[in-house]
Design an enzyme around this catalytic site. Structure first.
Site, PDB file in Angstrom:
ATOM      1  N   LYS A  46      34.725  -2.540  10.167  1.00 52.27           N
ATOM      2  CA  LYS A  46      35.892  -2.926  10.970  1.00 52.27           C
ATOM      3  C   LYS A  46      35.403  -3.419  12.323  1.00 52.27           C
ATOM      4  CE  LYS A  46      39.539   0.291   9.523  1.00 52.27           C
ATOM      5  NZ  LYS A  46      40.379   1.382  10.054  1.00 52.27           N
ATOM      6  N   ARG A  56      33.651 -19.420  11.524  1.00 49.23           N
ATOM      7  CA  ARG A  56      34.119 -18.685  10.334  1.00 49.23           C
ATOM      8  C   ARG A  56      33.166 -17.586   9.871  1.00 49.23           C
ATOM      9  NH1 ARG A  56      35.211 -23.883   9.326  1.00 49.23           N
ATOM     10  NH2 ARG A  56      37.376 -24.439   9.646  1.00 49.23           N
ATOM     11  N   ARG A  68      40.713   5.852   2.411  1.00 52.03           N
ATOM     12  CA  ARG A  68      40.134   5.652   3.738  1.00 52.03           C
ATOM     13  C   ARG A  68      40.988   6.301   4.836  1.00 52.03           C
ATOM     14  NH1 ARG A  68      37.000   0.177   5.773  1.00 52.03           N
ATOM     15  NH2 ARG A  68      36.406   0.966   7.792  1.00 52.03           N
ATOM     16  N   HIS A  75      45.407   9.890  18.876  1.00 54.73           N
ATOM     17  CA  HIS A  75      45.775   8.575  19.415  1.00 54.73           C
ATOM     18  C   HIS A  75      46.949   8.692  20.373  1.00 54.73           C
ATOM     19  CE1 HIS A  75      43.825   6.129  15.943  1.00 54.73           C
ATOM     20  NE2 HIS A  75      43.036   6.170  17.005  1.00 54.73           N
ATOM     21  N   GLU A 116      33.693  13.514  16.035  1.00 57.73           N
ATOM     22  CA  GLU A 116      33.774  12.767  14.767  1.00 57.73           C
ATOM     23  C   GLU A 116      32.839  13.388  13.716  1.00 57.73           C
ATOM     24  OE1 GLU A 116      35.932  10.366  14.048  1.00 57.73           O
ATOM     25  OE2 GLU A 116      36.512   9.452  15.949  1.00 57.73           O
ATOM     26  N   HIS A 130      43.558  12.026  14.085  1.00 59.53           N
ATOM     27  CA  HIS A 130      43.779  10.816  14.870  1.00 59.53           C
ATOM     28  C   HIS A 130      45.242  10.557  15.223  1.00 59.53           C
ATOM     29  CE1 HIS A 130      39.610  10.163  14.034  1.00 59.53           C
ATOM     30  NE2 HIS A 130      39.585   8.986  14.632  1.00 59.53           N
ATOM     31  N   LYS A 157      30.874   8.261   5.203  1.00 58.91           N
ATOM     32  CA  LYS A 157      31.742   7.131   5.549  1.00 58.91           C
ATOM     33  C   LYS A 157      31.530   5.981   4.575  1.00 58.91           C
ATOM     34  CE  LYS A 157      33.901   4.306   8.967  1.00 58.91           C
ATOM     35  NZ  LYS A 157      34.096   3.895  10.351  1.00 58.91           N
ATOM     36  N   HIS A 173      37.647   9.330  23.175  1.00 59.30           N
ATOM     37  CA  HIS A 173      38.288   9.313  21.858  1.00 59.30           C
ATOM     38  C   HIS A 173      37.967  10.583  21.033  1.00 59.30           C
ATOM     39  CE1 HIS A 173      39.732   7.823  18.058  1.00 59.30           C
ATOM     40  NE2 HIS A 173      38.526   7.974  17.531  1.00 59.30           N
ATOM     41  N   ASN A 181      41.255   9.343   9.196  1.00 58.51           N
ATOM     42  CA  ASN A 181      42.129   9.477  10.369  1.00 58.51           C
ATOM     43  C   ASN A 181      42.529  10.914  10.652  1.00 58.51           C
ATOM     44  OD1 ASN A 181      42.144   6.766  10.941  1.00 58.51           O
ATOM     45  ND2 ASN A 181      43.859   6.365   9.559  1.00 58.51           N
ATOM     46  N   GLU A 238      41.589   0.208   3.432  1.00 54.25           N
ATOM     47  CA  GLU A 238      42.461   1.285   3.870  1.00 54.25           C
ATOM     48  C   GLU A 238      43.799   1.302   3.129  1.00 54.25           C
ATOM     49  OE1 GLU A 238      42.170   1.804   8.088  1.00 54.25           O
ATOM     50  OE2 GLU A 238      43.438   3.585   8.047  1.00 54.25           O
TER      51      GLU A 238
END
Ligand code: NAD
Ligand code: ZN
Length: 366
Positions: free
Chosen positions: A148, A126, A246, A257, A190, A253, A232, A270, A250, A242
């Protein structure tokens, strides 16, 4: 900028905040600093062959000097190993070794290792302590900050994951000296994004220091990484899960993506796909009357000068659209895009008709 720059991150879901330390030769002091915030003595160092050979042995011996019992787990290099299967193997190794709840997972590597080892730390009994030691520019400005962690699923990238903050982040600038050129450029995609979404001064500085960036002038790079992490951290602190703000991270993106997915993650890094995506988002914004052509031109120019791609080569408009519409975030077949208003300012625009994007793409795709 001091030799060692520090940023305090205070996420809501962690009672105590944590520190990001950015400097040179950081690994020589880090184990001692770690001892001040960490009680248990078991440590699992997760890395890959290449990075372990370059930096892992030094870290391991520093940890041992401070009394940690160190176990090493090396993951094969590659995005395909950011998987549930690999996570399970690490968990099994930990269980077999009798790893305790007060043990510590250290992620030494790029975003793949950071996400995978972070995910393992989040779910082992956990949740146990995690330390991020990011070695790629992308990991230093992006994936090691914000909490994340995830693994990929055959049905989608980053689909199995958690929000899980580390005990601390130690960023050693010297690791960037061995980063392959393409990875370096991808990380810069980025970096430009942070300027474009939040900070026109940062964007100006990037424009004016292309040579220092291309030559990896570590003094200047330290400032860039510091500022990106600050941005950030600020965005994430305001919107950890998000729900709103947030989303601006993106920028670039949505198309990025789609492009990565369409080319099966084999053609673009990426950050390269994000560079292309930012330019096309800017084109869409110009078409919708949301920003001036100057914004698009400045973005295009800076990315080009850095050495990043800006065009969509030979991809069909329909394919891109279809991929975007199939994406989990699309509601009622209307699109949501992060679009620029000015340099340093973007807006989340909902309800965009797919036709509008299709027209733009069909008219211009090579
Ligand atoms: N968690 C987040 O918020 C977040 C954000 C952005 C990206 N990501 C994830 O990050 C991953 C991409 O990260 P990445 O671009 O760092 O890729 P990566 O981890 O695959 O690293 C890129 C390559 O560079 C090598 N490398 C890394 N550091 C090196 C060094 N100092 N010297 C020599 N070689 C080095 C790696 O071995 C690898 O071959 C993706 O899985 C993406 O989903 C996560
Ligand atoms: Zn990204």
């Amino acid at each position: 900028m001091p030799a060692l720059a520090k940023i305090q991150v205070k996420p809501e879901i962690k009672e105590k905040g944590y520190e990001i330390r950015i400097g040179r030769n950081i690994y020589s002091q880090f184990a001692q600093e770690l001892l001040e915030i960490k009680r248990g003595s078991q440590a699992l160092l997760v890395s890959n062959d290449v990075i372990y050979a370059l930096y892992g042995t030094k870290i391991e011996s520093e940890l041992k000097k401070q009394g940690f019992q160190v176990m090493v787990y090396l993951v094969p290099d590659g995005e395909e190993y950011k998987s549930w299967q690999e996570a399970e193997k690490i968990l099994t190794t930990m269980l077999e070794a009798g790893f305790n709840r007060d043990g510590l997972v250290l992620a030494l590597g790029g975003g793949v290792i950071g996400d995978l080892a972070g995910f393992v730390a989040a779910i082992y009994q956990r949740g146990i302590d995690l330390v991020q030691l990011p070695t790629s520019l992308l990991a230093q400005v992006d994936s090691s900050v914000g909490g994340k962690v995830a693994v990929n699923h055959p049905l989608g990238k980053n689909m199995i994951g958690a929000f899980y903050h580390p005990l601390g982040v130690w960023t050693d600038l010297d690791t960037l000296k061995t980063l392959p050129e393409r990875e370096w450029l991808a990380g810069l995609g980025e970096v430009v994004k942070y300027g474009a979404i939040w900070d026109d001064n940062l964007f100006d500085l990037i424009e004016k220091n292309i040579e220092r960036i291309r030559h990896r002038d570590l003094e200047f790079i330290q400032f860039l990484i510091f500022r990106c992490c600050e941005i950030k951290a600020e965005i994430v602190e305001r919107d950890e899960r998000e729900q709103g703000l947030r989303m601006i991270l993106n920028f670039g993106h949505t198309i990025g993506h789609a492009l990565e997915k369409l080319t099966c993650y084999k053609v673009y890094r990426h950050g390269e796909a994000v560079a292309i995506g930012m330019v096309w988002a800017a084109k869409l914004a110009v078409n919708m009357g949301l920003c001036s052509t100057e914004v698009r031109e400045r973005l295009e120019k800076v990315l080009k000068e850095i050495g990043l791609p800006i065009n969509l080569p030979g991809v069909k408009a329909d394919e891109i659209l279809e991929t975007i519409v199939l994406d989990k975030k699309v509601r009622d077949k209307k699109l949501t895009f992060v679009l620029p208003r000015l340099i340093g300012q973007v807006e989340v625009i909902k309800g965009i008709e797919p036709e509008m994007l299709k027209e733009l793409l069909s008219n211009t795709v090579l």
